[in-house]
Enzyme design. Structure first.
Site, PDB file in Angstrom:
ATOM      1  N   GLU A   1      -4.710   0.921  -3.363  1.00 44.53           N
ATOM      2  CA  GLU A   1      -3.999   1.131  -3.936  1.00 44.53           C
ATOM      3  C   GLU A   1      -2.018  -0.070  -3.176  1.00 44.53           C
ATOM      4  O   GLU A   1      -1.105  -0.033  -4.317  1.00 44.53           O
ATOM      5  CB  GLU A   1      -3.132   2.085  -2.182  1.00 44.53           C
ATOM      6  CG  GLU A   1      -3.489   3.687  -2.414  1.00 44.53           C
ATOM      7  CD  GLU A   1      -3.326   4.087  -1.644  1.00 44.53           C
ATOM      8  OE1 GLU A   1      -3.144   5.793  -1.984  1.00 44.53           O
ATOM      9  OE2 GLU A   1      -3.652   3.917  -0.563  1.00 44.53           O
TER      10      GLU A   1
ATOM     11  N   ASP B   1       0.798   3.735  -3.379  1.00 46.88           N
ATOM     12  CA  ASP B   1       0.312   5.088  -2.807  1.00 46.88           C
ATOM     13  C   ASP B   1       1.415   6.349  -3.487  1.00 46.88           C
ATOM     14  O   ASP B   1       0.910   7.133  -4.814  1.00 46.88           O
ATOM     15  CB  ASP B   1       0.375   5.369  -1.440  1.00 46.88           C
ATOM     16  CG  ASP B   1       0.061   6.708  -1.150  1.00 46.88           C
ATOM     17  OD1 ASP B   1      -0.624   7.567  -1.470  1.00 46.88           O
ATOM     18  OD2 ASP B   1       1.150   7.966  -0.862  1.00 46.88           O
TER      19      ASP B   1
ATOM     20  N   GLU C   1       1.420  -1.193  -0.129  1.00 48.61           N
ATOM     21  CA  GLU C   1       0.397  -0.140   0.012  1.00 48.61           C
ATOM     22  C   GLU C   1       0.813   1.748  -0.293  1.00 48.61           C
ATOM     23  O   GLU C   1       0.206   2.558  -0.416  1.00 48.61           O
ATOM     24  CB  GLU C   1      -0.991   0.038   1.240  1.00 48.61           C
ATOM     25  CG  GLU C   1      -2.147   1.380   1.351  1.00 48.61           C
ATOM     26  CD  GLU C   1      -0.876   2.301   2.422  1.00 48.61           C
ATOM     27  OE1 GLU C   1      -1.581   3.773   2.020  1.00 48.61           O
ATOM     28  OE2 GLU C   1      -0.030   1.957   3.380  1.00 48.61           O
TER      29      GLU C   1
ATOM     30  N   ASP D   1      -7.199   1.367   0.938  1.00 46.14           N
ATOM     31  CA  ASP D   1      -5.808   0.887   0.803  1.00 46.14           C
ATOM     32  C   ASP D   1      -5.307  -0.607   0.280  1.00 46.14           C
ATOM     33  O   ASP D   1      -4.843  -0.856  -0.226  1.00 46.14           O
ATOM     34  CB  ASP D   1      -5.533   0.087   2.454  1.00 46.14           C
ATOM     35  CG  ASP D   1      -4.983   1.481   3.436  1.00 46.14           C
ATOM     36  OD1 ASP D   1      -5.133   2.252   3.025  1.00 46.14           O
ATOM     37  OD2 ASP D   1      -5.314   1.422   4.795  1.00 46.14           O
TER      38      ASP D   1
END
Length: 229
Positions: free
Chosen positions: A119, A47, A43, A116
């Protein structure tokens, strides 16, 4: 197990275990032992991949947009609620591996868990296939989400916005003057001067007169809007 999801993502994993890890919540790993990986590290990576890809796309799609406008558009696109909505459209909730406690507390529908996981999937694609593959997935799943219509028009036409603002503040329009150009014929750079009704002036350069004027208008807007904030 993940065939349909890979179709939806427009990406086939060479190592499908990465996708499984991306869908594994920490609660699931904690209940089953430390040897099971969860998605928090992926994650973190995803991101960064998402922010760079979206930033690059907005920069390309809206050449006249000011930095502040690009930042606001990106913030809306990559916000937790926006990503959670996207995750629901992709039906990620049906693939999540959750611990019993998280499951019983509604984790499968929780926005933070879903965003989450999305990502983390981008992070997994990045590790499996590289930045180009992850970027392609972002372009695919975001295809209907890029700013359109009035929002896009606002980012493109700083001159019109500035004219409306100066008419309201000063009852006059700004004046643009072409100061000259430089460089070879196929790579000319144009220099423009913008004079505000209150006497302040800004000078900018661009690859066309229009771009230079839009850039000057954008800077003037930031100046005037900052004073009125």
């Amino acid at each position: 197990m993940f065939e349909k999801l890979q179709d939806v993502l427009c990406y086939r994993f060479a190592d499908v275990r990465l996708l499984e890890t991306a869908l594994t919540h920490s609660s699931y790993a904690n209940e089953r032992g430390t040897e099971i990986e969860h998605n928090e590290r992926l994650e973190y990576l995803g991101d960064a991949v998402l922010e760079l890809t979206v930033s690059e796309q907005l920069f390309t799609r809206f050449p006249e947009a000011r930095e502040g406008q690009l930042t606001r558009m990106r913030a809306r696109l990559v916000s937790k609620p926006s990503l959670a909505e996207l995750a629901r459209e992709l039906k990620l909730d049906t693939y999540l591996l959750l611990g019993k406690g998280e499951e019983s507390q509604g984790g499968r529908t929780r926005s933070s868990v879903l965003s989450d996981a999305f990502e983390a999937i981008l992070g997994a694609i990045f590790l499996d296939g590289g930045y180009a593959a992850a970027g392609k997935t972002v372009l695919h799943v975001f295809s209907s989400r890029w700013p359109q219509g009035a929002e896009a028009a606002r980012t493109k036409d700083a001159k019109s916005t500035l004219q409306e603002l100066t008419q309201r503040l000063f009852k006059e329009r700004p004046v643009y003057t072409l100061l000259g150009s430089s460089g070879p014929e196929h790579e000319k750079i144009f220099k423009v001067r913008l004079l505000l009704p209150d006497g302040r002036a800004l000078e900018t350069e661009g690859q066309s007169v229009k771009r230079a004027e839009q850039k000057a208008a954008g800077l003037a807007l930031e100046l005037l809007e900052g004073e009125s904030a």
